[in-house]
Structures are given as C-alpha cells and as structure tokens.
Design a protein around this motif. Structure first.
Motif, PDB file in Angstrom:
ATOM      1  N   ASN A  24      23.033 -29.037 -14.182  1.00 29.85           N
ATOM      2  CA  ASN A  24      23.681 -28.121 -12.784  1.00 29.85           C
ATOM      3  C   ASN A  24      23.492 -28.843 -11.471  1.00 29.85           C
ATOM      4  OD1 ASN A  24      25.173 -26.277 -11.460  1.00 29.85           O
ATOM      5  ND2 ASN A  24      23.265 -24.647 -11.435  1.00 29.85           N
ATOM      6  N   ASP A  25      24.578 -29.482 -11.072  1.00 31.21           N
ATOM      7  CA  ASP A  25      24.493 -30.295  -9.782  1.00 31.21           C
ATOM      8  C   ASP A  25      25.161 -29.542  -8.557  1.00 31.21           C
ATOM      9  OD1 ASP A  25      23.481 -33.083 -10.484  1.00 31.21           O
ATOM     10  OD2 ASP A  25      25.167 -32.967 -12.032  1.00 31.21           O
ATOM     11  N   LYS A  26      24.523 -29.638  -7.675  1.00 28.56           N
ATOM     12  CA  LYS A  26      24.936 -28.786  -6.318  1.00 28.56           C
ATOM     13  C   LYS A  26      24.616 -29.493  -5.085  1.00 28.56           C
ATOM     14  CE  LYS A  26      23.773 -24.572  -3.577  1.00 28.56           C
ATOM     15  NZ  LYS A  26      22.804 -23.470  -3.779  1.00 28.56           N
ATOM     16  N   GLN A  53      21.503 -31.826  -4.972  1.00 28.24           N
ATOM     17  CA  GLN A  53      20.250 -30.939  -5.760  1.00 28.24           C
ATOM     18  C   GLN A  53      20.753 -30.929  -7.063  1.00 28.24           C
ATOM     19  OE1 GLN A  53      19.835 -26.954  -4.272  1.00 28.24           O
ATOM     20  NE2 GLN A  53      20.455 -27.469  -2.071  1.00 28.24           N
ATOM     21  N   CYS A  54      20.004 -31.190  -8.066  1.00 30.70           N
ATOM     22  CA  CYS A  54      20.348 -31.218  -9.696  1.00 30.70           C
ATOM     23  C   CYS A  54      19.241 -30.567 -10.426  1.00 30.70           C
ATOM     24  CB  CYS A  54      20.085 -32.814  -9.994  1.00 30.70           C
ATOM     25  SG  CYS A  54      20.468 -33.505 -11.545  1.00 30.70           S
ATOM     26  N   GLN A  55      19.712 -29.784 -11.099  1.00 34.89           N
ATOM     27  CA  GLN A  55      18.666 -28.724 -11.956  1.00 34.89           C
ATOM     28  C   GLN A  55      19.024 -29.341 -13.469  1.00 34.89           C
ATOM     29  OE1 GLN A  55      19.987 -24.947 -10.974  1.00 34.89           O
ATOM     30  NE2 GLN A  55      18.343 -24.897  -9.364  1.00 34.89           N
ATOM     31  N   SER A  99      10.470 -29.077  -8.130  1.00 34.14           N
ATOM     32  CA  SER A  99       9.668 -28.062  -9.024  1.00 34.14           C
ATOM     33  C   SER A  99      10.149 -28.411 -10.559  1.00 34.14           C
ATOM     34  CB  SER A  99      10.177 -26.560  -8.601  1.00 34.14           C
ATOM     35  OG  SER A  99      11.582 -26.447  -8.826  1.00 34.14           O
ATOM     36  N   TRP A 100       9.063 -27.738 -11.346  1.00 32.50           N
ATOM     37  CA  TRP A 100       9.558 -27.959 -12.923  1.00 32.50           C
ATOM     38  C   TRP A 100       8.522 -26.958 -13.682  1.00 32.50           C
ATOM     39  CZ3 TRP A 100       7.182 -31.408  -9.514  1.00 32.50           C
ATOM     40  CH2 TRP A 100       5.824 -31.635  -9.823  1.00 32.50           C
ATOM     41  N   ASP A 115      12.352 -27.336 -17.430  1.00 35.86           N
ATOM     42  CA  ASP A 115      13.455 -27.054 -16.322  1.00 35.86           C
ATOM     43  C   ASP A 115      12.974 -27.512 -15.161  1.00 35.86           C
ATOM     44  OD1 ASP A 115      15.304 -25.243 -17.882  1.00 35.86           O
ATOM     45  OD2 ASP A 115      13.659 -23.486 -17.590  1.00 35.86           O
ATOM     46  N   THR A 117      14.083 -29.361 -11.219  1.00 34.38           N
ATOM     47  CA  THR A 117      14.776 -29.395 -10.207  1.00 34.38           C
ATOM     48  C   THR A 117      14.601 -30.738  -9.187  1.00 34.38           C
ATOM     49  OG1 THR A 117      14.994 -26.925 -10.111  1.00 34.38           O
ATOM     50  CG2 THR A 117      15.569 -28.210  -7.840  1.00 34.38           C
TER      51      THR A 117
END
Length: 442
Positions: A24-26, A53-55, A99-100, A115, A117
């Motif tokens: 999920n890119d933002k 931002q890349c999740q 974060s992860w 997960d 980020t």
C-alpha cells in the motif's frame, strides 16, 4: 527497460530479500491555503511532496524462515535510510523503516508474516559547519568507498552465480572458474606476492563453486589492495601528488590488461592456474566477468590511495594537479558505469532469468559510483578552497625563480612553491621578462 513490462522485482531492503503479499503506497502534498474574503475558493501554495510512504505485508516461509526473519529485523533496527527494492516501482533509495511488527500462528508451521512501514527520508543540511570542510569530505568519501566494497561482493555473487541457470550467461562455469584462477595467479605474480600467503589455485567443484569463487575474489581483492599500497608507499614521499597518481594509475592500467594477456597467451605462464581445472581454452565471454571484477577492485583502491596521497600532500599539491587528478578519476568511474550498463544489457538481450537481479545490483552500484565521483569532486574543491587565492602576472624582470620569489614574497625559501605552481617554465634559472607567473596572494 522493456522487460519491466513482464517481470517484477524481488523485494528487499538493504539487500535482505523477502516475499510480499500486498503493498500500500501513499504520498501527499504539503499545501498552504490562503483564503480571501468574498471570493470562492482559496489560493493554494504547493510546498512540495511530504515523501513516499510504503506499507508492505511481507512473509517468510520454509524451514529457514527464522534465520531469514532475524536478518531482516537486524537491518530494520539499523539507524539510517537504505535502498528498498519495490516489486513494481523498482529501486527506492533513501527509505527508512519507521515501524514493523510480525506474527506467527500455531496452525501455520514455518511461517511468519510482517507488516512494515517505510518513509522516504531526505538528508538534512547541517546547522554548524566545520572550518576545515575537506576533513568532512574526506570522511564521507572513505565511508562511501567502504560501502561500495561491500556492495561489490553482492554484485560478484550475482555476476558469477550458477543458480537458476545463471551459468548460461557466461557459458561454462568451469571456464569462468578457470579464468578466475588464472587472473588471480597473474595478479599475485604481478605484485610479486607470497604464494603461500595468497592461494590462487583450486580444483573446480560444482558443489563448492560459490564458496570457492567468493574465496578467490576476496584473495584477489587483498592482493590488489596490498600490491597497490606497497607501490604507493615508495612514491609518496619523493614524488609530487600528480607524479604519485600517475605512477599508481599506470600500474592499475597494466593490471587491468592481465585478463586480456591471458586470453592471447593461454599457453604461457600467466594461465598456469587455469590448467589445473582441465580447461583447454578460456573463451572471451568467460573472461569478461572476471576482468570486470578486477577493474572494479583496482579502481576502488586507486581512489582510496589517491585520497590518501592528497591528504598527505595537501600543503604542497597545486590546484592544477588536483583538477587533472579529478578529471582522470571521474573518467575512470564513468568507464565502470558504462561497463555495468553493458553487463545488464547483455543479460537482458539473452533473456536471462537473472536479468532482474542484475538490474538491482547494477543500479545500486551505478548510484554508489555516481556518489563517489560527486564526493571526490567536492573533496577536491574543499582542498583547493583551503589554499590562498592564486593570481597570474607577468614577470617584471628576466632572472631566476629565486629572484621571482623574492620579488613576490620577499622570501627566497618559497622558490620551490613557485616551481610547483608554474610547471610550464622551461628552466628555473632562465625566466624571461613578461613570462606568465602563477603565485599565491599570501
């Protein structure tokens, strides 16, 4: 890069690979709105992007999932940004793990989901600058050279891999190994190093191929480093910076000709290490990756030695010498970049399944080489800026260099400085009136 239409990249962060379930890119803009009375809408000031931002939802599975997880967690905890290989977008430099979290389930054996980020980072400008900026530039380029040396090992593993059909890129892996043994032996003899300390001959084994290749590449890197440093120590004290650089540069040029010499003299002593692998003749395509690795190693150590030479002679080296050295090294680095692009183009043209891995490694190395060239250029400029301003004027009298030193500085002891600043003078004792003289203001 036409193959990107049909191939996805293997996701990784700081060279640690992982499988991806979803991404999920933002990204968003920093906007400032200026409202006005009795007007519809508002004036919007665009202050730029806040950064990507890349999740990522990543997984590890299989019997070795725990060791792979530990490697990834280790690099995630490291300070600073790194390169994120996005499966769709490719290489994203300067990405920092914000974060992860990871989870395991009893019903999913040998399986872990993560997960993570990532935020796009930008190096901030320092608030306080040291007066001696060249010391800061010196530290930066040395760190970059160390990082490049480590990344070169990862590139060499991809370049000489035999997994997933990689041997078909260069032909027989037996021939590639023989070429590596022959070049390593020639490097040892070139620098007249101890054969007991540097072992360059091994029997070919497909089982231990990767391990043997890494050992030979490490040995060759150690020999190049030791040999060039030994030769630079002889010339640093008695030669000028330009002369010392030319000496080491010429040795590097001769060193990089060894693979070609082996190809044209395969019955001579230079290829005796290759004979132990029962290879009748090494093909040119099999020598190509070995020659490229040697060129990278020798050029990296040439940059390192040049930085040390300039550091030692910083009080005496002239701006003209620094500019010539800078131009020569930048041309050498550009040659390495062209070589990397050629390797990837070759892997893509033959439709190798390792072309995606080549793209990742070559892109990382190209960016590192570009950074090293830019940092070396900044280092040269910082050294030049440490020196007093230099001017040029015509000689008012005909005489000797000592007379010119007295007229300009009232100091006969600065005659040697004038000689370094004026290499165009034919003879220090026969300077004619109206000859152009370079001199420091102070």
């Amino acid at each position: 890069m036409t193959m990107w239409k049909n191939n996805l990249q293997k996701a990784s962060y700081k060279n640690i690979a992982f499988d991806v379930i979803s991404i999920n890119d933002k990204n968003e803009k920093s906007l400032v709105r200026h409202g006005r009375p009795f007007a519809n809408g508002s004036d919007i000031e665009d202050l730029g992007s806040q950064g990507r931002q890349c999740q990522i939802a990543a997984v590890y599975f299989g019997s070795s999932f725990d060791s792979q997880l530990i490697k990834l967690l280790t690099v995630l905890e490291e300070p600073g940004a790194g390169t994120l290989v996005h499966p769709v977008l490719g290489l994203l430099p300067n990405m920092i793990a914000a974060s992860w979290s990871f989870r395991t389930e009893a019903e999913a054996v040998n399986y872990v989901a993560l997960d993570i980020t990532f935020f796009e980072a930008k190096e901030s400008a320092p608030l306080f600058l040291f007066e001696n900026q060249w010391l800061v530039k010196l530290e930066q380029i040395q760190n970059s050279l160390d990082q490049f040396t480590q990344q070169l090992l990862a590139y060499s593993n991809v370049l000489l891999t035999v997994r997933e059909g990689g041997a078909s890129i260069w032909g027989s892996s037996n021939g590639v190994f023989a070429a590596l043994c022959g070049v390593a032996g020639s490097v040892r003899r070139f620098f007249d190093l101890d054969p007991l300390l540097y072992q360059t001959s091994k029997n070919y084994s497909s089982i231990t191929f990767s391990q043997d290749v890494r050992g030979l590449i490490d040995t060759m890197s150690s020999m190049v480093c030791s040999g060039l440093n030994n030769e630079s120590n002889f010339g640093t004290g008695s030669l000028s910076s330009r002369q010392a650089f030319d000496l080491i540069g010429n040795r590097v040029d001769i060193l990089n000709q060894l693979p070609e010499n082996i190809l044209h003299n395969q019955n001579a002593q230079e290829s005796q290490e290759a004979a132990i692998n029962h290879v009748q003749r090494i093909a040119e395509i099999q020598m190509k990756p070995v020659a490229q690795i040697l060129q990278f190693q020798s050029t990296v150590y040439l940059v390192q030695i040049t930085v040390n030479i300039i550091e030692i002679n910083s009080d005496h080296v002239t701006a003209n010498e620094l500019q010539l050295i800078n131009s020569n090294l930048r041309l050498r680095i550009q040659g390495l970049i062209n070589s990397l692009r050629g390797t990837y183009d070759y892997a893509e043209n033959i439709k190798s399944i390792n072309a995606a891995a080549f793209y990742t490694q070559t892109t990382i190395l190209i960016q590192m080489l570009a950074n090293i060239a830019a940092q070396f250029n900044d280092y040269i400029l910082s050294v030049i800026n440490q020196k007093p301003p230099m001017r040029t004027r015509k000689a008012e009298i005909s005489g000797t260099i000592h007379q010119m030193a007295y007229l300009l500085y009232q100091d006969l002891n600065r005659a040697s400085e004038l000689m370094r600043l004026n290499p165009h003078l034919c003879h220090p004792s026969f300077i004619k009136r109206n000859d152009w003289i370079n001199y420091y203001v102070k």
